[in-house]
Design a protein around this motif. Structure first.
Motif, PDB file in Angstrom:
ATOM      1  N   PRO A 280       0.644  -1.315   0.246  1.00  0.00           N
ATOM      2  CA  PRO A 280       0.076  -0.195   0.147  1.00  0.00           C
ATOM      3  C   PRO A 280       0.903   1.186   0.052  1.00  0.00           C
ATOM      4  N   CYS A 281       2.091   1.193  -0.044  1.00  0.00           N
ATOM      5  CA  CYS A 281       3.114   2.255   0.277  1.00  0.00           C
ATOM      6  C   CYS A 281       2.588   3.217   1.077  1.00  0.00           C
ATOM      7  N   VAL A 282       2.174   3.104   2.396  1.00  0.00           N
ATOM      8  CA  VAL A 282       1.681   4.007   3.366  1.00  0.00           C
ATOM      9  C   VAL A 282       2.285   5.183   3.512  1.00  0.00           C
ATOM     10  N   ALA A 283       3.662   5.131   3.465  1.00  0.00           N
ATOM     11  CA  ALA A 283       4.319   6.485   3.615  1.00  0.00           C
ATOM     12  C   ALA A 283       4.736   7.310   2.650  1.00  0.00           C
ATOM     13  N   PHE A 284       3.893   6.986   1.412  1.00  0.00           N
ATOM     14  CA  PHE A 284       4.377   7.740   0.240  1.00  0.00           C
ATOM     15  C   PHE A 284       2.972   8.369  -0.510  1.00  0.00           C
ATOM     16  N   ALA A 285       2.290   9.033   0.322  1.00  0.00           N
ATOM     17  CA  ALA A 285       1.205   9.844  -0.316  1.00  0.00           C
ATOM     18  C   ALA A 285       1.681  10.970  -1.032  1.00  0.00           C
ATOM     19  N   LEU A 286       0.838  11.206  -1.922  1.00  0.00           N
ATOM     20  CA  LEU A 286       1.462  12.536  -2.890  1.00  0.00           C
ATOM     21  C   LEU A 286       1.333  13.830  -2.190  1.00  0.00           C
ATOM     22  N   LYS A 287       2.037  14.868  -2.427  1.00  0.00           N
ATOM     23  CA  LYS A 287       1.951  16.203  -2.012  1.00  0.00           C
ATOM     24  C   LYS A 287       0.859  17.010  -2.958  1.00  0.00           C
ATOM     25  N   GLY A 288       0.057  17.804  -2.085  1.00  0.00           N
ATOM     26  CA  GLY A 288      -0.706  18.518  -2.871  1.00  0.00           C
ATOM     27  C   GLY A 288      -2.129  17.905  -3.195  1.00  0.00           C
ATOM     28  N   SER A 289      -2.789  18.538  -4.128  1.00  0.00           N
ATOM     29  CA  SER A 289      -3.878  17.845  -4.629  1.00  0.00           C
ATOM     30  C   SER A 289      -3.763  17.731  -6.255  1.00  0.00           C
ATOM     31  N   PRO A 290      -2.902  16.784  -6.896  1.00  0.00           N
ATOM     32  CA  PRO A 290      -2.812  16.668  -8.256  1.00  0.00           C
ATOM     33  C   PRO A 290      -3.928  16.186  -8.804  1.00  0.00           C
ATOM     34  N   GLU A 291      -4.412  16.588 -10.002  1.00  0.00           N
ATOM     35  CA  GLU A 291      -5.522  15.981 -10.596  1.00  0.00           C
ATOM     36  C   GLU A 291      -5.527  14.694 -11.259  1.00  0.00           C
ATOM     37  N   LEU A 292      -5.638  13.659 -10.507  1.00  0.00           N
ATOM     38  CA  LEU A 292      -5.204  12.168 -11.064  1.00  0.00           C
ATOM     39  C   LEU A 292      -6.479  11.362 -10.783  1.00  0.00           C
ATOM     40  N   THR A 293      -6.700  10.365 -11.690  1.00  0.00           N
ATOM     41  CA  THR A 293      -7.357   9.311 -11.056  1.00  0.00           C
ATOM     42  C   THR A 293      -7.102   8.538  -9.894  1.00  0.00           C
ATOM     43  N   GLU A 294      -7.978   7.714  -9.492  1.00  0.00           N
ATOM     44  CA  GLU A 294      -7.357   6.732  -8.399  1.00  0.00           C
ATOM     45  C   GLU A 294      -6.269   5.764  -8.948  1.00  0.00           C
ATOM     46  N   GLN A 295      -6.408   5.467 -10.109  1.00  0.00           N
ATOM     47  CA  GLN A 295      -5.439   4.527 -10.534  1.00  0.00           C
ATOM     48  C   GLN A 295      -4.211   5.092 -10.792  1.00  0.00           C
ATOM     49  N   VAL A 343      15.173   1.936  12.746  1.00  0.00           N
ATOM     50  CA  VAL A 343      16.226   2.263  12.116  1.00  0.00           C
ATOM     51  C   VAL A 343      16.767   3.282  13.073  1.00  0.00           C
ATOM     52  N   VAL A 344      18.124   3.303  13.276  1.00  0.00           N
ATOM     53  CA  VAL A 344      18.851   4.069  14.060  1.00  0.00           C
ATOM     54  C   VAL A 344      19.595   5.449  13.331  1.00  0.00           C
ATOM     55  N   VAL A 345      19.088   6.490  13.811  1.00  0.00           N
ATOM     56  CA  VAL A 345      19.634   7.866  13.213  1.00  0.00           C
ATOM     57  C   VAL A 345      20.062   8.667  14.368  1.00  0.00           C
ATOM     58  N   ASP A 346      21.506   9.120  14.209  1.00  0.00           N
ATOM     59  CA  ASP A 346      21.980   9.998  14.899  1.00  0.00           C
ATOM     60  C   ASP A 346      21.875   9.287  16.582  1.00  0.00           C
ATOM     61  N   GLY A 347      22.188   7.874  16.588  1.00  0.00           N
ATOM     62  CA  GLY A 347      21.980   7.271  17.902  1.00  0.00           C
ATOM     63  C   GLY A 347      20.874   7.080  18.413  1.00  0.00           C
ATOM     64  N   VAL A 348      19.716   7.457  17.861  1.00  0.00           N
ATOM     65  CA  VAL A 348      18.278   7.143  18.510  1.00  0.00           C
ATOM     66  C   VAL A 348      17.662   6.264  17.482  1.00  0.00           C
ATOM     67  N   GLU A 349      16.822   5.173  18.155  1.00  0.00           N
ATOM     68  CA  GLU A 349      16.087   4.256  17.236  1.00  0.00           C
ATOM     69  C   GLU A 349      14.663   4.567  17.057  1.00  0.00           C
ATOM     70  N   TYR A 350      14.365   4.676  15.880  1.00  0.00           N
ATOM     71  CA  TYR A 350      12.855   4.863  15.667  1.00  0.00           C
ATOM     72  C   TYR A 350      12.186   3.809  14.937  1.00  0.00           C
ATOM     73  N   GLU A 351      10.957   3.706  14.907  1.00  0.00           N
ATOM     74  CA  GLU A 351      10.107   2.989  14.117  1.00  0.00           C
ATOM     75  C   GLU A 351       9.827   3.356  12.791  1.00  0.00           C
ATOM     76  N   LEU A 352       9.876   2.489  12.053  1.00  0.00           N
ATOM     77  CA  LEU A 352       9.664   2.846  10.509  1.00  0.00           C
ATOM     78  C   LEU A 352       8.178   2.958  10.240  1.00  0.00           C
ATOM     79  N   THR A 353       7.877   3.832   9.599  1.00  0.00           N
ATOM     80  CA  THR A 353       6.437   4.021   9.127  1.00  0.00           C
ATOM     81  C   THR A 353       6.000   3.224   8.003  1.00  0.00           C
ATOM     82  N   ASP A 354       7.012   2.744   7.238  1.00  0.00           N
ATOM     83  CA  ASP A 354       6.635   1.614   6.089  1.00  0.00           C
ATOM     84  C   ASP A 354       7.733   0.568   6.351  1.00  0.00           C
ATOM     85  N   LYS A 355       7.346  -0.574   6.366  1.00  0.00           N
ATOM     86  CA  LYS A 355       8.331  -1.437   6.788  1.00  0.00           C
ATOM     87  C   LYS A 355       8.590  -2.683   5.620  1.00  0.00           C
TER      88      LYS A 355
END
Length: 650
Positions: A280-295, A343-355
């Protein structure tokens, strides 16, 4: 007189072979020095918003409408003035609408031509006749010059004046003449256009803006980081290509690649659809409101993720190839725990929004799969083989630079990198360190090497440095601590996403710091200013674009629709004329169609931000310095003629 000086004067005498000709040129140049300086316009961060940008050029940020008020005062109603203004902005389109409902076309033609001649005559007042003559189109040069120089109320030439107009109408050339006058009025309103970076990305029509600029009468460009990444992509630089394609998908603008530049993205689309079929590519929604069909939306989402993963892999490879770039902390694929989804970034561990990462091998995360390699190879070839893209990028190269010093203004897109203490920041460029103007100069040399060097190794270095200019901490075009693309997609916590701006912005109201910058660039701190963009000015929050007591003018006001919620306005245009500097603040343009049909103009408010003690003449400008040097040389030639050191030629 030494030999070299005499040789120079003899060469000059080829152009001015007699005392009379040399004297005439001195008189001409002296007169020009005492004309008011031409009007310069500065715009930045246009980001593909062709309609709004084009409208600002057509109406000269509202100046043409004001001139119509001055010329026609109480002779025309407000509605008639607005119709005339719209005709000037969009002559072909507005004329077609007007004539469609006009019963006496010939009468309308005559009236419109007379009005445009009067408006054009006033617009041309501060230019020499020679300058105006050079701006006239060949087809109408004689006719337009006669109409502009002959007064319609001169009793000796009334019949002559009217006969010209009648003949134009009777021969069916009125439409073309009206269009020519409208374009001349637009041209006279803006003597020189400066684009302070970022024509590309986000908006839908950067290619149309490029065509407009390539036909513009007088323009220079200071490259922005978004321009630089497209320039790099055109040379096949993989990090740049990955960003450009991913960003187009992110904003629903793949049509820029496909329709504008003919770059085939079908192989990429097929790969993305197969590799991420059930994702579902949950972390990759599009920016703005492009005039696209659902597909179309879902396909753009999958392409965006596919290119993001490819980008992270390609960037990791580039970081290993270029250790001097200091970007090791941007390699994050090997910091992911793929089983736990962290993932560890700058010494801190974070949960990924897309795995879901079906194309990443945890044991070798930066290796492209065979399918990804095939996609990148095809994209490389498509970018390098696109004639239109190459034409646009070479124009950027030829008309552009990293910075420009013009009439005591230092034009640059983002910043002069500074250390936390306000001193000039040294940046490692392939093992040598540079700061300030020296940094700008060496970076520009490498950019030009990427295009023009006969040495393949230098071209490769130049290409990779263009990618660094897009996202490197020491890049004067980027001006931030990191490009947090990975974090913006895959980490929810804001602290991980934070991009810290360079200290240039910390000290942006410190005159002592900026005086040192001016000195480093060989400029007089007492009279100099920086004009820059890059960081949107948050007008809605009370931020002032005029910084450092007027020494810094930040003109990114949000031409890009994506940033108008941030700025609260729809862009700035900075105007420098003989009376000073004026900042025009623009409201959004509904559409070009609404501007034509309903005569809805962009509303712009203007603010005087710098006023000279007296009116600025050409003599006070860089051009004036050039002309004065020519006058001095001609005076030396006259003296040589008088002394018999150089012989006149009949």
């Amino acid at each position: 007189m030494d030999t070299a000086d005499k040789r120079y004067l003899e060469l000059l005498s080829n152009l001015f072979p007699t005392k009379a000709k040399a004297s005439a040129e001195i008189i001409n140049l002296n007169a020009i020095l005492n004309l008011p300086k031409g009007t310069e316009y500065f715009a930045s961060d246009i980001h593909g918003e062709y309609e709004a940008f084009s409208h600002i050029l057509r109406n000269a940020a509202g100046s043409i409408r004001l001139k119509i008020d001055d010329v026609f005062g109480g002779f025309l109603t407000d509605a008639e003035k607005q119709t005339l203004a719209t005709l000037v902005y969009y002559p072909r389109e507005k004329m077609a609408l007007i004539l469609d409902g006009e019963t006496d076309r010939d009468a309308w033609y005559r009236k419109a031509i007379i009005q445009l001649v009067e408006l054009c005559r006033v617009s041309a007042r501060k230019y020499t006749q020679s300058r105006v003559r050079k701006a006239l189109p060949d087809d109408f040069a004689y006719i337009m010059e006669e109409l502009l120089t002959v007064r319609s109320d001169d009793p000796n030439k009334v019949a002559y004046y009217n006969a010209i107009i009648d003949a134009v109408v009777e021969t069916g050339r009125a439409d073309a003449l009206i269009e020519a006058f409208c374009h001349l009025i637009q041209r006279l309103a803006i003597d020189h256009l400066h684009i302070v970076g970022d024509i590309f990305d986000r908006g839908p029509a950067p290619h149309v803006i490029m065509e407009l600029l390539m036909g513009y009468h007088n323009v220079d460009i200071q490259w922005g980081n978004h321009d630089m990444v497209w320039m790099g992509a055109s040379l096949g630089q993989r990090g740049c290509i990955a960003h450009v394609v991913r960003n187009c998908a992110r904003y629903g603008n793949l049509s820029i690649l496909e329709d504008a530049y003919g770059i085939n993205v079908l192989p990429l689309a097929a790969f993305a659809f197969n590799a991420y079929a059930e994702d579902p590519c949950v972390a990759f929604a599009l920016k703005g409101s492009p005039e696209l069909t659902e597909q179309e939306y879902e396909l753009n989402r999958k392409i965006q993720k596919a290119m993001a993963v490819i980008q992270f892999k390609v960037e990791g490879q580039l970081i290993d190839e270029n250790p001097s770039f200091g970007l090791e902390d941007r390699k994050l694929l090997d910091k992911i725990d793929y089983e736990r989804g962290t993932v560890v970034v700058d010494g801190v561990e974070y949960e990924l929004t897309d795995k879901v990462f079906p194309t990443i091998d945890p044991a070798d995360p930066y290796r492209l799969t065979d399918e990804e390699e095939a996609v990148m190879h095809r994209l490389e070839q498509a970018f390098m083989d696109c004639e239109k893209l190459q034409r646009h990028m070479h124009f950027l190269l030829d008309a552009g630079s990293l910075y420009k010093i013009s009439n005591s203004s230092l034009l640059l897109h983002a910043c002069v990198p500074l250390n936390p203490d306000g001193s000039l920041m040294e940046v490692d460029v392939f093992g040598k360190k540079y700061a300030g103007r020296a940094l700008y100069d060496v970076l520009e040399k490498y950019v030009r090497d990427a295009f023009d060097s006969p040495d393949p190794a230098l071209r490769k270095r130049g290409r990779d440095l263009m990618w660094y200019l897009w996202l490197g901490q020491g890049s004067p075009l980027f001006a931030k601590s990191k490009m947090a693309t990975f974090e913006l997609y895959l980490i929810a916590e804001k602290e991980a996403r934070k991009e810290v701006k360079n200290a240039f912005y910390t000290y942006i109201n410190d005159e002592a710091v900026f005086d040192k910058i001016f000195e480093d660039f060989g400029m007089d701190p007492a009279t100099s200013r920086i004009i820059c963009g890059h960081v949107p000015v948050k007008v809605k929050d009370g931020e002032d674009p005029v910084k450092c007591g007027g020494k810094v003018l930040c003109i990114d006001g949000g031409f890009s629709r994506a940033y108008q919620a941030t700025t609260g306005i729809a862009g700035y245009t900075l105007i420098s004329n003989s009376w000073g500097f004026v900042l025009a603040t623009h409201e959004p343009l509904e559409s070009a169609q609404a501007a034509i049909e309903s005569e809805i103009d962009i509303h712009s408010t203007k603010r005087l931000v710098e006023k000279p003690d007296r009116r600025t003449l050409i003599a006070d400008t860089d051009k004036g310095v050039e002309l004065q040097a020519q006058i001095d040389d001609l005076k030396r030639l006259l003296e040589a003629y008088e002394a018999g050191e150089v012989a006149e030629r009949a």
